[in-house]
Design a protein around this motif. Sequence first.
Motif, PDB file in Angstrom:
ATOM      1  N   GLY A 153      20.284  -6.482  17.964  1.00 36.69           N
ATOM      2  CA  GLY A 153      20.329  -6.492  16.501  1.00 36.69           C
ATOM      3  C   GLY A 153      19.591  -5.293  15.936  1.00 36.69           C
ATOM      4  N   GLN A 154      18.395  -5.064  16.458  1.00 34.47           N
ATOM      5  CA  GLN A 154      17.614  -3.909  16.004  1.00 34.47           C
ATOM      6  C   GLN A 154      18.357  -2.618  16.306  1.00 34.47           C
ATOM      7  N   TYR A 155      18.953  -2.613  17.486  1.00 32.82           N
ATOM      8  CA  TYR A 155      19.656  -1.399  17.890  1.00 32.82           C
ATOM      9  C   TYR A 155      20.773  -1.087  16.914  1.00 32.82           C
ATOM     10  N   MET A 156      21.563  -2.109  16.566  1.00 28.51           N
ATOM     11  CA  MET A 156      22.702  -1.879  15.669  1.00 28.51           C
ATOM     12  C   MET A 156      22.205  -1.420  14.297  1.00 28.51           C
ATOM     13  N   ARG A 157      21.134  -2.022  13.824  1.00 25.45           N
ATOM     14  CA  ARG A 157      20.615  -1.624  12.506  1.00 25.45           C
ATOM     15  C   ARG A 157      20.131  -0.174  12.552  1.00 25.45           C
ATOM     16  N   ALA A 158      19.343   0.138  13.571  1.00 26.04           N
ATOM     17  CA  ALA A 158      18.807   1.497  13.681  1.00 26.04           C
ATOM     18  C   ALA A 158      19.947   2.506  13.796  1.00 26.04           C
ATOM     19  N   TRP A 159      20.973   2.099  14.543  1.00 29.63           N
ATOM     20  CA  TRP A 159      22.118   2.986  14.736  1.00 29.63           C
ATOM     21  C   TRP A 159      22.824   3.238  13.408  1.00 29.63           C
ATOM     22  N   TRP A 160      22.994   2.173  12.620  1.00 30.47           N
ATOM     23  CA  TRP A 160      23.709   2.309  11.358  1.00 30.47           C
ATOM     24  C   TRP A 160      22.923   3.196  10.379  1.00 30.47           C
ATOM     25  N   VAL A 161      21.602   3.002  10.382  1.00 30.38           N
ATOM     26  CA  VAL A 161      20.757   3.835   9.522  1.00 30.38           C
ATOM     27  C   VAL A 161      20.940   5.304   9.887  1.00 30.38           C
ATOM     28  N   ARG A 162      21.012   5.562  11.172  1.00 34.40           N
ATOM     29  CA  ARG A 162      21.146   6.933  11.646  1.00 34.40           C
ATOM     30  C   ARG A 162      22.512   7.504  11.277  1.00 34.40           C
ATOM     31  N   VAL A 163      23.545   6.687  11.393  1.00 37.03           N
ATOM     32  CA  VAL A 163      24.891   7.135  11.013  1.00 37.03           C
ATOM     33  C   VAL A 163      24.886   7.533   9.547  1.00 37.03           C
ATOM     34  N   ARG A 164      24.264   6.706   8.699  1.00 36.74           N
ATOM     35  CA  ARG A 164      24.210   7.035   7.270  1.00 36.74           C
ATOM     36  C   ARG A 164      23.400   8.302   7.041  1.00 36.74           C
ATOM     37  N   GLY A 165      22.417   8.526   7.898  1.00 35.72           N
ATOM     38  CA  GLY A 165      21.592   9.726   7.769  1.00 35.72           C
ATOM     39  C   GLY A 165      22.323  10.992   8.171  1.00 35.72           C
ATOM     40  N   GLY A 166      23.537  10.871   8.711  1.00 37.52           N
ATOM     41  CA  GLY A 166      24.329  12.050   8.995  1.00 37.52           C
ATOM     42  C   GLY A 166      24.425  12.397  10.468  1.00 37.52           C
ATOM     43  N   ASP A 167      23.652  11.715  11.325  1.00 34.40           N
ATOM     44  CA  ASP A 167      23.742  12.030  12.746  1.00 34.40           C
ATOM     45  C   ASP A 167      24.349  10.846  13.471  1.00 34.40           C
ATOM     46  N   ALA A 168      25.622  10.916  13.716  1.00 31.91           N
ATOM     47  CA  ALA A 168      26.313   9.771  14.282  1.00 31.91           C
ATOM     48  C   ALA A 168      26.699  10.005  15.732  1.00 31.91           C
ATOM     49  N   GLY A 169      26.184  11.051  16.351  1.00 28.75           N
ATOM     50  CA  GLY A 169      26.531  11.300  17.756  1.00 28.75           C
ATOM     51  C   GLY A 169      28.020  11.544  17.895  1.00 28.75           C
ATOM     52  N   VAL A 170      28.655  10.781  18.784  1.00 29.39           N
ATOM     53  CA  VAL A 170      30.079  10.996  19.017  1.00 29.39           C
ATOM     54  C   VAL A 170      30.939  10.126  18.097  1.00 29.39           C
ATOM     55  N   LEU A 171      30.317   9.369  17.198  1.00 29.53           N
ATOM     56  CA  LEU A 171      31.096   8.465  16.355  1.00 29.53           C
ATOM     57  C   LEU A 171      32.183   9.188  15.551  1.00 29.53           C
ATOM     58  N   PRO A 172      31.864  10.292  14.849  1.00 26.03           N
ATOM     59  CA  PRO A 172      32.919  10.924  14.038  1.00 26.03           C
ATOM     60  C   PRO A 172      34.127  11.327  14.868  1.00 26.03           C
ATOM     61  N   VAL A 173      33.876  11.875  16.052  1.00 26.40           N
ATOM     62  CA  VAL A 173      35.013  12.361  16.829  1.00 26.40           C
ATOM     63  C   VAL A 173      35.812  11.195  17.400  1.00 26.40           C
ATOM     64  N   VAL A 174      35.138  10.093  17.737  1.00 33.38           N
ATOM     65  CA  VAL A 174      35.872   8.927  18.212  1.00 33.38           C
ATOM     66  C   VAL A 174      36.730   8.374  17.084  1.00 33.38           C
ATOM     67  N   LEU A 175      36.148   8.294  15.876  1.00 32.32           N
ATOM     68  CA  LEU A 175      36.922   7.832  14.721  1.00 32.32           C
ATOM     69  C   LEU A 175      38.090   8.774  14.460  1.00 32.32           C
ATOM     70  N   ALA A 176      37.823  10.091  14.546  1.00 36.94           N
ATOM     71  CA  ALA A 176      38.888  11.060  14.311  1.00 36.94           C
ATOM     72  C   ALA A 176      40.008  10.867  15.323  1.00 36.94           C
ATOM     73  N   LEU A 177      39.631  10.617  16.567  1.00 34.64           N
ATOM     74  CA  LEU A 177      40.636  10.434  17.615  1.00 34.64           C
ATOM     75  C   LEU A 177      41.474   9.190  17.332  1.00 34.64           C
TER      76      LEU A 177
END
Lengths: 447, 272
Positions: free
Chosen positions: A43-67
């Motif tokens: 749960g903590q992991y998902m929250r921390a991850w989401w905060v980071r995505v909103r902060g602009g650093d989403a790792g490989v998320l954008p490219v996976v979504l783009a794909l």
Amino acid sequence: MAGIEDLKGEPVPLEESAAELAPDLTAAAVDVVPPALVAQSMGQYMRAWWVRVRGGDAGVLPVVLALVGVSLVLQIVSPRGLFLSPGNIVNLFIQSSVFIVLAMSETFVLLLGDIDLSVGYVGAIGGIIAGNFVQPGLDWPWWIAIVIGLAVTCVIGWIYGLIITKLRLPAFVVTLAGFLFYFGVMIILLGASGSVPISSTVLVNQEFLYGIVNTNIDPTLGWIGLVVIVLVLGATIWLRDTGRRKSGLVAPPVGLTVAKIAFLAGAGIVVVAICNVNRGTFLPIAGVPWVVPIVLAVLGVWTILLERTQFGRHMYAVGGNAEAARRAGISVDNVRTVAFILCALTAGIGGVIYLSWQGGISTNINGGQLVLYAVAAAVIGGTSLFGGRGRAIHGVLGGLVIGAIYNGLYLLGLAIQWQLIATGLVLLAAVAVDSLYRRGAGGVARA
Amino acid sequence: MTVSASVGESAGPAASGEPLLKLRGISKHFGAVQALYQVDLDLPAATVTALCGDNGAGKSCLTKTIAGIYQADEGEIFFEGSQVHIRSPKDSAALGIETVYQDLALADNLDIVQNMFLGRERKGRFFLDEDDMEKAAAETLAGLRVTTVRSIRQPVATLSGGQRQAVAVAKAVMWNSKLVLLDEPTAALGVAQTQMVLELIRRLKDHGLAVMVISHNLNDVFEVADRIAVLRLGRMVAQDNISAFDRETVVDFMTSGGSNRGVAAVGTQAAL
């Protein structure tokens, strides 16, 4: 005198310290901590991850979504839903392989904030030399041909490194000169016929080179290979994460470790299953093309080099802050030279794959477009144009996006101009994301 | 107050015997510019010495001479009582001298552990030994009571200015260092973070390290320093125990090279 020994007194576990955050630790600074490093539960992991995505650093998320997005759109608009048919997906893997490998090659120099504009033609030269050694008359063993081709590209990269580090010239200009120079060299190498074909069915070594891309792994062997890979990688991940958790080091929660392994297995099963579907019309054709494990091997080796070795660490350090690296005793010039050698070596691998894919290399090869696609693929995948951030996997994911656009628009019967326009737009979006991330990170650093 | 020219061999600190680092008659010029002229400096162990001076007084030049980036044209350097020659940053590191420059020299894209071991990574036969490095980094940070970082695996880009300074200092003391040179450690920091860094400097002293702090900020100097050395136009114009100074005299020394406020008597060496 005080050293580590003396400083050990009363160790304060850092994990506990989160409770007593100093007031100067701003909320923003907390938010962008990579989630895997602090979270104790899923749960903590998902929250921390989401905060980071909103902060602009989403790792490989954008490219996976783009794909996913590109694939869905192309699936909807392609005639008879052809895009996601097993045959076309295998085709997509094959077409993407050259972009993927060239993107991984570009990653080495992008990591340092440099660029190599000549990987297209340098790679072609590697492929042509390998092809030349399996021509009738010479007919050298295929592996010696490949080794010679790659050795030549390594020398090309080494010369780039020398020029750039000794003469202090910008890589952009040096490799632009190399782009023209090696274009010319390539035409000379191709000679009067203007091509090096490897489509012989008599010469074993030519047949082998042709088969790298154009033959498939026996379906049963494919499954066995997948099981072995998943077992080895899964065990490695599991042992590392549990070991770190046991010794109180920063480690992801158990759930995430399991999820990583499950995702690895799931993705592997989907790929092998799709490739093992019979895609032949008259004769049965099935199995994973040999180029897929080859690309994965390149990915694996370069990932280990970049993320598990001292040299890889030094590359990231030079890309992040060359002055800090220099003061830490790292030879920035050596790192840069080796980066150009690795870039050219990987480009050579891409050239051999291109040679195999097309059954030869002719003057039709568009090295300019290849290099632009390579840079675009790396950046779309998440590698920064400004140095310090990038992974080999970014090249793979970005290369798949480029391959999907290339393949999909071809299916739609749209000509090259539309591929160029679509790729250009995707690249622009990727660079914008990269730039936004940098601004975000800078803001935090100042906080 | 000890004016540098009058410092003899006998003028070492009374309490702790020989100072850890002793500079005698250090001169350095760049072309026609005399950056340092016959500078004497003592840096005793377990002591914070503040190096003060106006812009262009030679503070950075002196620091870089100790750090091995510059080599003095003249003069002698004694470390733990014996004469040494510091010809490169490697030499100074081998002696146990670490420098934290104002720009901190941290790679933003690397995490705290990676930065602390930058250039000195621990490895197994082939690969980096991340676990070992992480444990050692955690121990060092805990020893310095740097507990505000949430995870030592967060990239340095995500740290506040004070935390970055703390990481840079921790990086410097990881290597059995005996002397740490800090260049303007609080220059870019807010009030709370400055306090944190000053606390860190005190802790270095408690661990027995010699610390030299270059600072413009006299508030910080008087809060943390045990000794003050003042450079003016390349000359050491004053060097003594902190009790021999107050703010005005330090400013007098920095700007005019002398003070007639009568706080310290020139030529006496206060016991440390």
